[in-house]
Design an enzyme around this catalytic site. Structure first.
Site, PDB file in Angstrom:
ATOM      1  N   ASP A  22       0.838  -1.193   0.000  1.00 55.12           N
ATOM      2  CA  ASP A  22       0.000   0.000   0.000  1.00 55.12           C
ATOM      3  C   ASP A  22       0.875   1.246   0.000  1.00 55.12           C
ATOM      4  O   ASP A  22       1.949   1.237  -0.574  1.00 55.12           O
ATOM      5  CB  ASP A  22      -0.926  -0.040   1.231  1.00 55.12           C
ATOM      6  CG  ASP A  22      -2.293   0.553   0.943  1.00 55.12           C
ATOM      7  OD1 ASP A  22      -2.366   1.769   0.756  1.00 55.12           O
ATOM      8  OD2 ASP A  22      -3.279  -0.198   0.898  1.00 55.12           O
ATOM      9  N   HIS A  28      -3.654   6.049   3.522  1.00 56.46           N
ATOM     10  CA  HIS A  28      -4.404   4.861   3.125  1.00 56.46           C
ATOM     11  C   HIS A  28      -3.844   3.580   3.744  1.00 56.46           C
ATOM     12  O   HIS A  28      -4.572   2.757   4.309  1.00 56.46           O
ATOM     13  CB  HIS A  28      -4.397   4.765   1.597  1.00 56.46           C
ATOM     14  CG  HIS A  28      -5.286   3.717   1.026  1.00 56.46           C
ATOM     15  ND1 HIS A  28      -4.856   2.434   0.799  1.00 56.46           N
ATOM     16  CD2 HIS A  28      -6.567   3.763   0.607  1.00 56.46           C
ATOM     17  CE1 HIS A  28      -5.839   1.728   0.267  1.00 56.46           C
ATOM     18  NE2 HIS A  28      -6.889   2.521   0.142  1.00 56.46           N
ATOM     19  N   SER A  70     -11.417  -0.922  -0.350  1.00 60.44           N
ATOM     20  CA  SER A  70     -10.116  -0.930   0.320  1.00 60.44           C
ATOM     21  C   SER A  70     -10.263  -1.173   1.815  1.00 60.44           C
ATOM     22  O   SER A  70      -9.359  -1.689   2.460  1.00 60.44           O
ATOM     23  CB  SER A  70      -9.397   0.402   0.119  1.00 60.44           C
ATOM     24  OG  SER A  70      -8.708   0.435  -1.094  1.00 60.44           O
TER      25      SER A  70
END
Length: 717
Positions: free
Chosen positions: A124, A162, A451
């Protein structure tokens, strides 16, 4: 393996490369005919100024090399080099949303597992490993953006969060608890500032994670290519073949069908769609009308807690002369000014609330971009907006807000299947992906998207791996899909191509009594008038007692019949191989996707197995993922690549300049192409291409033509 180097983009960015100057330093990736060790020794001996920044020999044979274009050109001509690849951009799948804590999900867990000793790799944007909820479980990783051992989230310009959010859902252990709070977290920073990375970085991250012995890998990444043979899918399949459980986000391109993209299209991966858990939602109601309209509060808005009836005033897109909105709800059409600007202007004119309806089919999600207002702001679908205009505005009615308790739902944004070419069902399973509260650098935030759903399953897979360390990736997937619970509404269960096997059942997945090896049954695409096909259904009894199995056929449609086995007994800890037959007279069925569930009754328990078949034509896109990339060595030649969902007779690609739409000529013409990945090279030396274009791909089959537009950008020197 030569196709492993394509984009895992959320938004599929199609970019080209200019020819570098001879002394300009660039990084390229070369694919080799042999193991990389001998090649690297030869390169270092002949060109000591070149830097080998990564080598690969697990997923494929290759190396990433940095140096001047002139020296790299010599490397590219070595006999051992099979191919070399340009760089593509990657981004993370996420959408902003309201608060919801994963702690509510964990409270339902009834087993002792915490993920202790299980290694989970998160590919990620990196991880804030100093976060108090993550630092205890962070065990290492790698940064394939900067090629060092520090996978920290980007903090300066282009700061990201994220990866830290995903990590918290999997293994936070502090004020917030993740799904596997004692798991060992490894961060592989493949996406840099702004959440953007390259093929070199992502491939290196997968390589590092596999070589580091990850038990589970989470990939909240994807593109828009709805096909099973795109290179990213091959990469995932290879990691699974080597024994790693790979969990992939389905994507945020719903609610339309055929929107799951690679690598979520992998048959072997666990593809996760997003669900919204049971919650109270606001609806609008008008006196005398039975229909109620659901509204979606925007990110950054205060809750929609109106307790009185109010009139509604339509104000278009906000670009007309403003009127007094004192004591009214302002109804906007999407478009023109940003959401926050519309809301602020309405508040200044006295509005008590703001509704913004979509300017295209379906619902949408939006946010207020940091603007804090004391009035609620919510979105409506285009259809709901038209209803409010007709029933409320034009008839001078007042609306009231009612709260309705909703059961589990499939999130509107969650990408749907099936998958073209192999016609399989995706996603495989649902997990919470709406209003998920988790860690970010410096604190906590609520986000939504697939996600956020995928790491729930990655964390649960870690719990399963702790409970059953001998289980293979296939067995973990089987346990998840065999025990999932169907999500339904007033019309019945959501279709398999929306929810797969259903919503994850944590407790039963840890200790299942029965495993169905096939997560779903795909009978393929029907093109003949009379169709017959049988598929295996393998059932494994995990208990110490005999298990009587009865398979109940689905509700029959006209023109469709099923053959199911008779009631059978499976001895303790044994497996039974059965067959399910489908017979179709296609003249009685409409074109399109036909899907449903078979019921497997085992004693007092009922399990469901989703099935699908596609009759002749459906609404999938025949062409997807078109990209044009000038070769890194020069700008006279370019490589092209795209995916075909079905065989076609002819294909033509015409270029038009963006903005003016003036023709730049025909780029490519091909004939008699089979379904799957299509790629090649072409000479563009006489086209003088630079800048933004619209590529119109036209395909023709049996006299029927279809057109597909793709924006592309070709950089100049």
């Amino acid at each position: 393996m030569r196709y492993l180097f394509l984009t895992l983009m959320t938004i599929f960015l199609l970019t080209g490369f200019s020819a570098p100057e001879p002394n300009e330093e660039v990084t390229v990736i070369v694919e080799l005919e042999e193991k990389s060790e001998t090649f690297i020794e030869e390169v270092e001996r002949r060109w000591p100024r070149l830097e080998v920044v990564a080598s690969y020999d697990t997923i494929f044979n290759g190396a990433a090399i940095r140096g001047t274009a002139a020296e790299l050109e010599k490397v590219a001509r070595m006999d051992a080099v099979k191919n070399q690849y340009p760089v593509h951009k990657y981004e993370a799948l996420q959408e902003e949303g309201m608060s919801f804590s994963t702690e509510l999900i964990r409270k339902k867990f009834q087993h002792p597992q915490t993920g202790k000793g299980v290694k989970v790799g998160i590919i990620d944007t990196g991880m804030d490993y100093n976060h108090p909820d993550l630092k205890q479980n962070f065990k290492g990783g790698y940064d394939t953006v900067d090629f060092d051992d520090d996978p920290m989230e980007t903090k300066e310009e282009g700061a990201t969060s994220h990866g830290t959010h995903v990590a918290g859902i999997i293994g936070a252990d502090g004020e917030m608890k993740g799904m596997a709070p004692d798991s060992e977290l490894y961060a592989y920073r493949a996406l840099g500032p702004g959440g953007v990375g390259s093929s070199v970085q992502v491939i290196a991250a997968i390589e590092e994670a596999v070589e580091d012995g990850m038990d589970v890998i989470n990939l909240s990444l994807g593109n828009d290519v709805n096909g099973p043979d795109w290179p990213t899918t091959h990469a995932v399949n290879k990691a699974i073949e080597l024994g790693t459980v790979v969990v992939v986000a389905a994507g945020n391109s719903g609610p339309g069908g055929w929107t799951v993209g690679s690598p979520a299209t992998s048959s072997e991966a666990i593809t996760v769609g997003a669900s919204a858990l049971a919650q109270e939602a606001p609806f609008l109601k008008v006196a005398g009308e039975r229909e109620r309209i659901r509204i979606q509060t925007m990110a950054g808005s205060v809750p929609w807690d109106l307790t009185k009836k109010y009139p509604v005033r339509y104000v278009g897109k906000g670009d007309r002369e403003w009127v007094n909105l004192q004591g009214k709800i302002a109804l906007f059409e999407r478009g023109g000014a940003p959401f926050s600007e519309k809301a602020l202007m309405a508040y200044q004119k006295g509005a008590v609330a703001v509704l913004i309806y979509n300017n295209e089919e379906g619902a949408f999600q939006g946010g207020l971009d940091g603007v804090e207002l004391p009035i609620p702001v919510a979105s409506l679908s285009k259809e709901a907006g038209a209803w409010v205009k007709e029933k409320v505005v034009l008839q001078n009615q007042w609306v009231e807000t009612v709260k309705v308790t909703l059961g589990d739902q499939v999130a509107p944004f969650s990408s749907r299947g099936p998958v073209t070419t192999n016609w399989e069902i995706k996603p495989d399973i649902l997990a919470p992906g709406v209003n998920i509260h988790s860690t970010i650098p410096g604190g906590y935030e609520s986000l939504q998207g697939t996600s956020m759903a995928a790491p729930h399953i990655a964390g649960i897979a870690a719990l399963m791996k702790e409970a059953h360390p001998e289980w293979t990736p296939s067995e973990i997937k089987q346990a998840l899909t065999s025990t999932a619970d169907l999500v339904s509404n007033s019309k019945g269960p959501f279709p398999p191509t929306e929810q797969g096997a259903g919503f994850v059942n944590i407790n039963e997945a840890i200790e299942p009594e029965l495993l169905v090896e096939q997560s779903s049954l795909s009978f393929g695409k029907l093109e003949e008038k009379l169709f017959r096909k049988s598929l295996p259904l393998t059932i494994r009894n995990l208990t110490d007692k005999p298990m009587e199995i009865t398979i109940e056929e689905p509700d029959r449609k006209k023109g469709e019949s099923w053959t199911v086995p008779m009631t059978t007994e499976i001895p303790p800890e044994q497996t039974k191989n059965l067959k399910i037959g489908l017979h179709v007279s296609s003249a009685f069925l409409e074109d399109g996707v036909h899907e449903g569930y078979l019921k497997v009754k085992a004693e007092e328990n009922v399990f469901t197995v989703p099935y699908v078949y596609v009759k002749e034509e459906s609404d999938y896109e025949i062409v997807s993922g078109f990209e044009l990339n000038p070769m890194w060595q020069n700008d006279r030649e370019a490589s092209y690549r795209f995916h075909l969902a079905e065989p076609i007779d002819t294909l033509r690609v015409d270029l038009y300049r963006a903005g003016t739409l003036l023709s730049a000529g025909t780029l490519l013409e091909l004939e008699d192409l089979d379904a799957g990945l299509i790629e090649g090279e072409l000479d563009i030396s006489e086209k003088n291409l630079e800048g933004s274009y619209l590529a119109i791909v036209s395909v023709e089959t049996e006299g029927k033509e279809s057109l597909y537009p793709f924006p592309i950008y070709i950089e100049g020197k």
